[in-house]
Design a protein around this motif. Sequence first.
Motif, mmCIF file in Angstrom:
data_model
loop_
_atom_site.group_PDB
_atom_site.id
_atom_site.type_symbol
_atom_site.label_atom_id
_atom_site.label_comp_id
_atom_site.label_asym_id
_atom_site.label_seq_id
_atom_site.Cartn_x
_atom_site.Cartn_y
_atom_site.Cartn_z
ATOM 1 N N CYS A 73 13.285 -13.267 3.723
ATOM 2 C CA CYS A 73 12.417 -12.161 4.080
ATOM 3 C C CYS A 73 12.489 -11.136 2.948
ATOM 4 C CB CYS A 73 12.890 -11.541 5.382
ATOM 5 S SG CYS A 73 11.910 -10.124 5.907
ATOM 6 N N MET A 74 11.328 -10.738 2.443
ATOM 7 C CA MET A 74 11.266 -9.778 1.341
ATOM 8 C C MET A 74 10.407 -8.589 1.735
ATOM 9 S SD MET A 74 12.986 -11.218 -1.131
ATOM 10 C CE MET A 74 12.528 -10.117 -2.462
ATOM 11 N N GLY A 75 10.675 -7.452 1.123
ATOM 12 C CA GLY A 75 9.878 -6.287 1.464
ATOM 13 C C GLY A 75 9.777 -5.270 0.356
ATOM 14 N N TRP A 76 8.774 -4.414 0.486
ATOM 15 C CA TRP A 76 8.612 -3.240 -0.370
ATOM 16 C C TRP A 76 8.798 -1.991 0.499
ATOM 17 C CZ3 TRP A 76 8.379 -3.136 -5.519
ATOM 18 C CH2 TRP A 76 7.999 -4.299 -6.207
ATOM 19 N N GLU B 149 9.302 1.634 5.231
ATOM 20 C CA GLU B 149 8.874 0.284 4.889
ATOM 21 C C GLU B 149 7.383 0.287 4.622
ATOM 22 O OE1 GLU B 149 10.324 -2.867 7.364
ATOM 23 O OE2 GLU B 149 8.494 -4.038 7.097
ATOM 24 N N VAL B 150 6.978 -0.334 3.529
ATOM 25 C CA VAL B 150 5.570 -0.411 3.154
ATOM 26 C C VAL B 150 4.981 -1.752 3.585
ATOM 27 C CG1 VAL B 150 3.946 -0.440 1.231
ATOM 28 C CG2 VAL B 150 5.900 1.117 1.190
ATOM 29 N N ALA B 151 5.657 -2.826 3.223
ATOM 30 C CA ALA B 151 5.151 -4.168 3.539
ATOM 31 C C ALA B 151 6.311 -5.143 3.543
ATOM 32 C CB ALA B 151 4.101 -4.602 2.521
ATOM 33 N N ARG B 152 6.114 -6.230 4.291
ATOM 34 C CA ARG B 152 7.144 -7.241 4.408
ATOM 35 C C ARG B 152 6.473 -8.616 4.408
ATOM 36 N NH1 ARG B 152 12.539 -6.907 7.843
ATOM 37 N NH2 ARG B 152 12.200 -4.666 7.546
ATOM 38 N N ILE B 153 7.162 -9.598 3.829
ATOM 39 C CA ILE B 153 6.651 -10.973 3.850
ATOM 40 C C ILE B 153 7.779 -11.902 4.246
ATOM 41 C CG2 ILE B 153 7.039 -11.278 1.348
ATOM 42 C CD1 ILE B 153 4.475 -13.043 1.360
ATOM 43 N N SER B 154 7.493 -12.772 5.190
ATOM 44 C CA SER B 154 8.509 -13.688 5.684
ATOM 45 C C SER B 154 8.582 -14.939 4.814
ATOM 46 C CB SER B 154 8.173 -14.093 7.119
ATOM 47 O OG SER B 154 7.022 -14.935 7.134
ATOM 48 N N ALA B 155 9.603 -15.747 5.069
ATOM 49 C CA ALA B 155 9.749 -17.005 4.336
ATOM 50 C C ALA B 155 8.530 -17.910 4.560
ATOM 51 C CB ALA B 155 11.020 -17.719 4.762
ATOM 52 N N ALA B 156 7.935 -17.814 5.735
ATOM 53 C CA ALA B 156 6.758 -18.624 6.059
ATOM 54 C C ALA B 156 5.476 -18.057 5.467
ATOM 55 C CB ALA B 156 6.613 -18.741 7.572
ATOM 56 N N GLY B 157 5.562 -16.865 4.904
ATOM 57 C CA GLY B 157 4.392 -16.258 4.277
ATOM 58 C C GLY B 157 3.666 -15.248 5.134
ATOM 59 N N CYS C 174 12.029 -2.760 -4.076
ATOM 60 C CA CYS C 174 11.973 -4.136 -3.612
ATOM 61 C C CYS C 174 13.283 -4.422 -2.878
ATOM 62 C CB CYS C 174 11.813 -5.028 -4.840
ATOM 63 S SG CYS C 174 12.044 -6.785 -4.581
ATOM 64 N N ALA C 175 13.213 -5.201 -1.802
ATOM 65 C CA ALA C 175 14.416 -5.506 -1.044
ATOM 66 C C ALA C 175 14.351 -6.924 -0.477
ATOM 67 C CB ALA C 175 14.589 -4.506 0.092
ATOM 68 N N VAL C 176 15.528 -7.499 -0.264
ATOM 69 C CA VAL C 176 15.628 -8.829 0.330
ATOM 70 C C VAL C 176 16.465 -8.754 1.595
ATOM 71 C CG1 VAL C 176 17.566 -9.422 -1.182
ATOM 72 C CG2 VAL C 176 16.290 -11.240 -0.039
ATOM 73 N N GLY C 177 16.019 -9.466 2.617
ATOM 74 C CA GLY C 177 16.713 -9.468 3.891
ATOM 75 C C GLY C 177 17.386 -10.797 4.162
ATOM 76 N N ARG C 178 17.224 -11.268 5.366
ATOM 77 C CA ARG C 178 17.889 -12.489 5.781
ATOM 78 C C ARG C 178 17.075 -13.734 5.409
ATOM 79 N NH1 ARG C 178 19.373 -11.817 11.976
ATOM 80 N NH2 ARG C 178 17.272 -10.902 12.070
ATOM 81 N N ARG C 179 17.801 -14.853 5.344
ATOM 82 C CA ARG C 179 17.140 -16.120 5.023
ATOM 83 C C ARG C 179 16.405 -16.624 6.256
ATOM 84 N NH1 ARG C 179 19.999 -21.419 2.209
ATOM 85 N NH2 ARG C 179 18.064 -22.275 1.326
ATOM 86 N N TYR C 180 15.145 -16.980 6.072
ATOM 87 C CA TYR C 180 14.262 -17.573 7.087
ATOM 88 C C TYR C 180 13.835 -16.604 8.183
ATOM 89 C CZ TYR C 180 15.695 -21.932 4.896
ATOM 90 O OH TYR C 180 15.961 -22.919 3.988
#
Length: 120
Positions: free
Chosen positions: A33-36, A47-55, A95-101
């Motif tokens: 999981c990634m985010g801005w 939080e501005v936006a987030r994108i999951s591993a699945a997109g 930019c930030a990274v969260g948990r896997r999946y």
Amino acid sequence: QVQLEESGGGSVQAGGSLRLSCAASGFTLGTYCMGWFRQAAGKEREEVARISAAGGTSYTDSVKGRFTISRDIAKNALNLQMNSLMPEDTAMYYCAVGRRYICGGTMNYWGQGTQVTVSS
């Protein structure tokens, strides 16, 4: 070792565009999981936006229709296309990274940030 390095910030007039990039190393960006996020002077980080591993993507209401978060899997990079910028978008962007999946909750690693300044 997880590292995140943002680039692409700068100064722009209202109505203009900028594209932020975040180069990731030490992990495979596409499975996390990634985010801005952004923090304006005197305000809390949001939080501005987030994108999951699945997109799957999500955006804060104030940027919907103007900002687009995306990934470049080949480059292991996260992007944020920002259009129709407004003075209230002025902030340090992280930019930030969260948990896997799994996408949700707090982020675990952060970049140093890149400044975006929008003048009226």
